[in-house]
Enzyme design. Structure first.
Site, PDB file in Angstrom:
ATOM      1  N   ASP A  14      -6.384   2.948  -7.045  1.00 19.00           N
ATOM      2  CA  ASP A  14      -7.251   3.289  -5.916  1.00 19.00           C
ATOM      3  C   ASP A  14      -8.230   4.397  -6.288  1.00 19.00           C
ATOM      4  O   ASP A  14      -9.391   4.365  -5.884  1.00 19.00           O
ATOM      5  CB  ASP A  14      -6.414   3.760  -4.721  1.00 19.00           C
ATOM      6  CG  ASP A  14      -5.529   2.653  -4.187  1.00 19.00           C
ATOM      7  OD1 ASP A  14      -5.561   1.544  -4.742  1.00 19.00           O
ATOM      8  OD2 ASP A  14      -4.804   2.904  -3.212  1.00 19.00           O
ATOM      9  N   LEU A  79      -4.390  10.735  -2.848  1.00 21.29           N
ATOM     10  CA  LEU A  79      -3.818   9.451  -3.263  1.00 21.29           C
ATOM     11  C   LEU A  79      -2.633   9.636  -4.207  1.00 21.29           C
ATOM     12  O   LEU A  79      -1.930   8.668  -4.516  1.00 21.29           O
ATOM     13  CB  LEU A  79      -4.871   8.599  -3.986  1.00 21.29           C
ATOM     14  CG  LEU A  79      -6.272   8.507  -3.368  1.00 21.29           C
ATOM     15  CD1 LEU A  79      -7.168   7.622  -4.221  1.00 21.29           C
ATOM     16  CD2 LEU A  79      -6.197   7.966  -1.955  1.00 21.29           C
ATOM     17  N   GLN A  82       4.317   9.302  -6.382  1.00 22.91           N
ATOM     18  CA  GLN A  82       5.193   8.265  -6.906  1.00 22.91           C
ATOM     19  C   GLN A  82       5.145   7.121  -5.894  1.00 22.91           C
ATOM     20  O   GLN A  82       5.595   7.280  -4.763  1.00 22.91           O
ATOM     21  CB  GLN A  82       6.588   8.893  -7.016  1.00 22.91           C
ATOM     22  CG  GLN A  82       7.637   8.164  -7.802  1.00 22.91           C
ATOM     23  CD  GLN A  82       7.977   6.787  -7.293  1.00 22.91           C
ATOM     24  OE1 GLN A  82       7.406   5.786  -7.767  1.00 22.91           O
ATOM     25  NE2 GLN A  82       8.892   6.699  -6.364  1.00 22.91           N
ATOM     26  N   SER A 124       1.291   4.609   4.024  1.00 23.06           N
ATOM     27  CA  SER A 124       1.750   3.293   3.572  1.00 23.06           C
ATOM     28  C   SER A 124       2.440   2.525   4.694  1.00 23.06           C
ATOM     29  O   SER A 124       3.122   3.115   5.543  1.00 23.06           O
ATOM     30  CB  SER A 124       2.743   3.501   2.426  1.00 23.06           C
ATOM     31  OG  SER A 124       3.509   2.341   2.229  1.00 23.06           O
ATOM     32  N   GLU A 126       5.023   1.126   4.386  1.00 21.55           N
ATOM     33  CA  GLU A 126       6.468   1.349   4.226  1.00 21.55           C
ATOM     34  C   GLU A 126       7.021   2.302   5.281  1.00 21.55           C
ATOM     35  O   GLU A 126       8.229   2.388   5.455  1.00 21.55           O
ATOM     36  CB  GLU A 126       6.771   1.880   2.824  1.00 21.55           C
ATOM     37  CG  GLU A 126       6.601   0.844   1.726  1.00 21.55           C
ATOM     38  CD  GLU A 126       7.667  -0.249   1.739  1.00 21.55           C
ATOM     39  OE1 GLU A 126       8.758  -0.032   2.294  1.00 21.55           O
ATOM     40  OE2 GLU A 126       7.378  -1.330   1.199  1.00 21.55           O
ATOM     41  N   TYR A 148      11.022   6.162  -0.331  1.00 19.10           N
ATOM     42  CA  TYR A 148       9.557   6.247  -0.378  1.00 19.10           C
ATOM     43  C   TYR A 148       8.982   6.218   1.039  1.00 19.10           C
ATOM     44  O   TYR A 148       8.126   7.034   1.405  1.00 19.10           O
ATOM     45  CB  TYR A 148       9.002   5.085  -1.216  1.00 19.10           C
ATOM     46  CG  TYR A 148       7.500   4.992  -1.187  1.00 19.10           C
ATOM     47  CD1 TYR A 148       6.715   5.884  -1.899  1.00 19.10           C
ATOM     48  CD2 TYR A 148       6.855   3.992  -0.445  1.00 19.10           C
ATOM     49  CE1 TYR A 148       5.331   5.806  -1.866  1.00 19.10           C
ATOM     50  CE2 TYR A 148       5.482   3.902  -0.417  1.00 19.10           C
ATOM     51  CZ  TYR A 148       4.717   4.812  -1.121  1.00 19.10           C
ATOM     52  OH  TYR A 148       3.351   4.724  -1.087  1.00 19.10           O
ATOM     53  N   ARG A 183      -3.841  -2.813 -10.889  1.00 16.70           N
ATOM     54  CA  ARG A 183      -2.550  -2.518 -10.263  1.00 16.70           C
ATOM     55  C   ARG A 183      -1.530  -2.175 -11.356  1.00 16.70           C
ATOM     56  O   ARG A 183      -1.552  -2.773 -12.440  1.00 16.70           O
ATOM     57  CB  ARG A 183      -2.096  -3.770  -9.506  1.00 16.70           C
ATOM     58  CG  ARG A 183      -0.869  -3.616  -8.630  1.00 16.70           C
ATOM     59  CD  ARG A 183      -1.040  -2.598  -7.555  1.00 16.70           C
ATOM     60  NE  ARG A 183      -0.324  -2.929  -6.331  1.00 16.70           N
ATOM     61  CZ  ARG A 183       0.158  -2.009  -5.500  1.00 16.70           C
ATOM     62  NH1 ARG A 183       0.016  -0.719  -5.767  1.00 16.70           N
ATOM     63  NH2 ARG A 183       0.742  -2.365  -4.377  1.00 16.70           N
TER      64      ARG A 183
END
Ligand code: GDP
Length: 322
Positions: A14, A79, A82, A124, A126, A148, A183
């Site tokens: 990113d 940004l 981990q 995220s 997540e 995370y 990526r």
């Protein structure tokens, strides 16, 4: 006013797309990267003297404070961190330091050293864990199911607190999976694209994966870098889901990638139970209506474009392999 950006995690996927965009928009771009980070994603930008790289650690508070004071950024894009979910189960404490505490430390530094700067925090999907609703919006409850996600939920909430209670111009972009040839190799899309290309070239014979039924909302990293920038150009800060609104399974990604190289995925795909995670959201899909309405952002690339671009890049790399 001079446009000066500071990007933490500049050498990642990113960070590199965002650097390209900001340079093309006339910014001076300062990037923080770890001592060990490769410059591969930034190689094509290194001749531009408006890109200034700073090697250092996001955990080094005094160095970070000094850097922010020297650079005097007008925009900060956080940004770094981990970002690997599977790894966060192995290294939960490091993940929390790197993702949660480092974000809080940066917010404190910005509050005291550069309070007029605008800050984007890369949150995220997540944070939603096994989501309470499909698709997710900015008001879907956070209930993460891995270390995370927990660390990101803390960092996201803290970013909101610094905006709502301490008047920083701080935004959370709640990013769904976003992919590209840059990526990291431990993410499933890169692994699949690479295997399809290498099997097609006769360099490998099989692809081992864990949970292939998981469904994700896969977008394109360059589209998402544009969303980050657009978010900070608004009159007022806010939180935004950054997603395509489409969901596809890992298996669909595999089938699409192998179809591009003219192979049948089933002949090469093996399930490896050791790659299953202790928990794994079954489906994530974001509703990006708010960012479309308020910011005017829409993704330009579709799922098929992303797969195509990644496999094409891997075919090039595989072709160059002796
Ligand atoms: P994440 O969604 O941020 O964790 O991104 P990943 O690309 O790491 O994983 C996406 C999905 O692919 C998850 O549901 C994983 O469980 C699934 N998956 C299946 N096999 C693999 C694998 O071999 N590596 C990775 N990284 N993910 C896999």
């Amino acid at each position: 006013m001079a446009k000066i950006a500071f990007i933490t995690g500049v050498s990642g996927q990113d960070g590199s797309y965002l650097s390209e965009l900001l340079l093309s928009e006339g910014y001076e771009v300062h990037g923080l990267l770890r001592h060990a980070s490769s410059l591969q994603n930034l190689a094509h930008l290194l001749t531009d003297d408006r890109l200034k790289l700073h090697r250092g650690d996001i955990q080094d508070e005094s160095a970070l404070r000094r850097l922010v004071a020297e650079i005097r950024p007008t925009e900060i894009y956080h940004l770094a961190g981990q970002t690997n979910v599977a790894r966060s189960f192995e290294l939960p404490i490091e993940t929390v330091h790197d993702v949660a505490i480092a974000t809080l430390r940066l917010l404190e530094i910005v509050r005291h050293t550069a309070p007029a700067a605008r800050l984007f925090h890369a949150s995220s999907a997540e944070i939603f864990g096994n989501p309470a609703e499909q698709p997710q919006t900015e008001t879907t409850p956070m209930r993460p199911i891995n270390p995370y996600g927990c660390a990101k939920a803390f960092a996201t909430q803290m970013t909101s607190v610094y905006r709502d209670s301490l008047a920083l111009f701080a935004c959370n972009g709640i990013l769904y999976n976003h992919e590209s040839p840059r990526r990291g190799e431990n993410f499933v899309t890169r692994k699949i694209a690479r295997a399809a290309a290498r099997i097609a070239r006769g360099l490998e014979r099989e692809l081992k994966l864990g949970n292939i039924e998981a469904r994700r909302d896969w977008g394109a990293a360059d589209d998402y870098a544009r969303a980050m920038w657009m978010t900070l150009q608004q009159q007022a800060p806010g939180d935004y889901i950054i997603a395509t609104g489409e969901t596809h399974s890992v298996r669909e990604f595999v089938d699409a990638a192998f179809a591009i190289v003219g192979l049948k995925a089933d002949e090469y795909l093996k399930i490896d139970e050791t790659l299953l995670r202790p928990s794994d959201p079954a489906q994530m899909v974001g509703d990006a209506a708010k960012i479309a309405r308020e910011v005017g952002w829409k993704p330009a690339k579709k799922f098929g474009d992303v797969v195509q671009e990644m496999v094409a890049a891997e075919l090039k790399l595989a072709g160059a392999t002796p």
